[in-house]
Design an enzyme around this catalytic site. Structure first.
Site, PDB file in Angstrom:
ATOM      1  N   GLN A  37      -0.159 -13.372   5.714  1.00  0.00           N
ATOM      2  CA  GLN A  37      -1.404 -12.567   6.078  1.00  0.00           C
ATOM      3  C   GLN A  37      -2.618 -13.194   5.789  1.00  0.00           C
ATOM      4  O   GLN A  37      -2.724 -13.635   4.691  1.00  0.00           O
ATOM      5  CB  GLN A  37      -1.060 -11.085   5.350  1.00  0.00           C
ATOM      6  CG  GLN A  37       0.137 -10.326   6.045  1.00  0.00           C
ATOM      7  CD  GLN A  37      -0.006  -8.872   5.755  1.00  0.00           C
ATOM      8  OE1 GLN A  37       0.887  -8.008   5.913  1.00  0.00           O
ATOM      9  NE2 GLN A  37      -1.315  -8.462   5.106  1.00  0.00           N
TER      10      GLN A  37
ATOM     11  N   HIS B  58       0.854  -1.208   0.004  1.00  0.00           N
ATOM     12  CA  HIS B  58      -0.076   0.105   0.064  1.00  0.00           C
ATOM     13  C   HIS B  58       0.760   1.199  -0.082  1.00  0.00           C
ATOM     14  O   HIS B  58       0.205   2.369  -0.183  1.00  0.00           O
ATOM     15  CB  HIS B  58      -1.012   0.075   1.207  1.00  0.00           C
ATOM     16  CG  HIS B  58      -1.961  -0.950   1.093  1.00  0.00           C
ATOM     17  ND1 HIS B  58      -3.029  -0.936   0.109  1.00  0.00           N
ATOM     18  CD2 HIS B  58      -2.124  -2.151   1.951  1.00  0.00           C
ATOM     19  CE1 HIS B  58      -3.891  -2.223   0.195  1.00  0.00           C
ATOM     20  NE2 HIS B  58      -3.097  -2.815   1.355  1.00  0.00           N
TER      21      HIS B  58
ATOM     22  N   ASP C 188      -9.167  -5.926   5.146  1.00  0.00           N
ATOM     23  CA  ASP C 188      -9.596  -6.583   4.105  1.00  0.00           C
ATOM     24  C   ASP C 188     -10.252  -8.099   4.337  1.00  0.00           C
ATOM     25  O   ASP C 188     -11.129  -8.316   3.618  1.00  0.00           O
ATOM     26  CB  ASP C 188      -8.197  -7.204   3.328  1.00  0.00           C
ATOM     27  CG  ASP C 188      -7.784  -6.122   2.479  1.00  0.00           C
ATOM     28  OD1 ASP C 188      -8.481  -5.442   1.707  1.00  0.00           O
ATOM     29  OD2 ASP C 188      -6.431  -5.819   2.379  1.00  0.00           O
TER      30      ASP C 188
ATOM     31  N   GLU D 108      -6.283 -12.634   5.026  1.00  0.00           N
ATOM     32  CA  GLU D 108      -7.237 -11.386   4.856  1.00  0.00           C
ATOM     33  C   GLU D 108      -8.563 -11.709   3.902  1.00  0.00           C
ATOM     34  O   GLU D 108      -9.134 -10.927   3.631  1.00  0.00           O
ATOM     35  CB  GLU D 108      -6.288 -10.320   3.848  1.00  0.00           C
ATOM     36  CG  GLU D 108      -5.110 -10.007   4.711  1.00  0.00           C
ATOM     37  CD  GLU D 108      -4.085  -9.063   3.928  1.00  0.00           C
ATOM     38  OE1 GLU D 108      -4.127  -7.782   4.063  1.00  0.00           O
ATOM     39  OE2 GLU D 108      -3.465  -9.585   2.997  1.00  0.00           O
TER      40      GLU D 108
END
Length: 241
Positions: free
Chosen positions: A136, A36, A164, A138
């Site tokens: 991760q 990001h 997310d 998500e």
């Protein structure tokens, strides 16, 4: 990862001076965000140095599990990587493979910062021991495959991204929704059963405390989550009317 919960902060800026400033605040690790943020593999070496002089572990969230991106971030000195949007055990195995030297993985072997520019067996073994793989979780799909993800050898931390995940569950941004809370509890239970480390992102101290209550030992927030409220409080305190 022994003992207390490790606390970290995501940083999106590639500026090494800012990174060093953040590193002086007492964090255990910083996560330089290539997903990001604007950070590229070429920024990692300077960001890693900024952390190292302050005794803070430099982590990188890669934008993709592409082998060349993983390799360059690790060769630049990242102490470990966050792999976003890992949906199943096959993706987790690929992440581990790219992050670890043989015999644990297939990371390209060349002298670099992580091995003190050595290709000796002990140097690569040390690099493997000290390279953290953070997977991760998500998506709904990842939660459904969580036991298999946790079973992958070489996965160190299973890290929930609530934003997310809430979106994937159809309740975007509703961090108290029973669907999200239940999914996080399901992930935490599976991680603990597999004797891995449970981690999560927390935008507030309250969110971090809830995560720690679930057994999180690796908790990260974002620099924007900290700076935004501080700026608003300052302006509110000193602005007229």
């Amino acid at each position: 990862m022994e003992g207390r919960t490790a606390l970290g902060c995501f940083v999106r800026s590639p500026d090494a001076t800012f990174a060093e400033f953040v590193a002086t605040r007492g964090w255990d690790f910083l996560v330089f965000d290539g997903e990001h943020g604007s950070i590229t593999p070429g920024d990692v070496a300077d960001l890693a140095r900024a952390c190292e002089v302050r005794g803070v572990t430099p982590m990188v969230r890669v934008p993709t599990t592409e082998r060349s991106v993983v390799l360059r971030c690790l060769d630049g000195g990242a102490g470990g990587l966050h792999f976003p949007w890992v949906n199943d055990a096959d993706e987790a195995r690929r992440a581990v493979s790219y992050a670890k030297y043989g015999p644990l993985g297939t990371r390209g072997l060349a002298g670099n910062r992580s091995t003190d520019w050595s290709v000796a067996p002990q140097a690569t073994a040390n690099a493997n021991d000290n390279t953290l793989v953070v997977i991760q979780v998500e998506t709904r799909e990842a939660v459904q495959d969580i036991e298999q993800i946790c079973a992958v050898e070489g996965v160190d931390v299973v890290f929930v991204g609530p934003s997310d995940l809430s979106q994937s569950l159809g309740v975007p941004g509703d961090f108290g929704h029973p669907l999200l809370v239940g999914a996080m509890e399901e992930v935490a239970d599976a991680v603990h059963a597999a004797q891995k480390v449970f981690g999560l992102y927390a935008g507030t101290p309250q969110g971090a405390e809830r995560g720690i209550e679930l057994g999180a030992r690796y908790v990260a927030t974002g620099v924007e989550s900290l700076l935004g409220p501080a700026m608003e409080a300052f302006l509110s305190a000193v602005s007229p009317g």
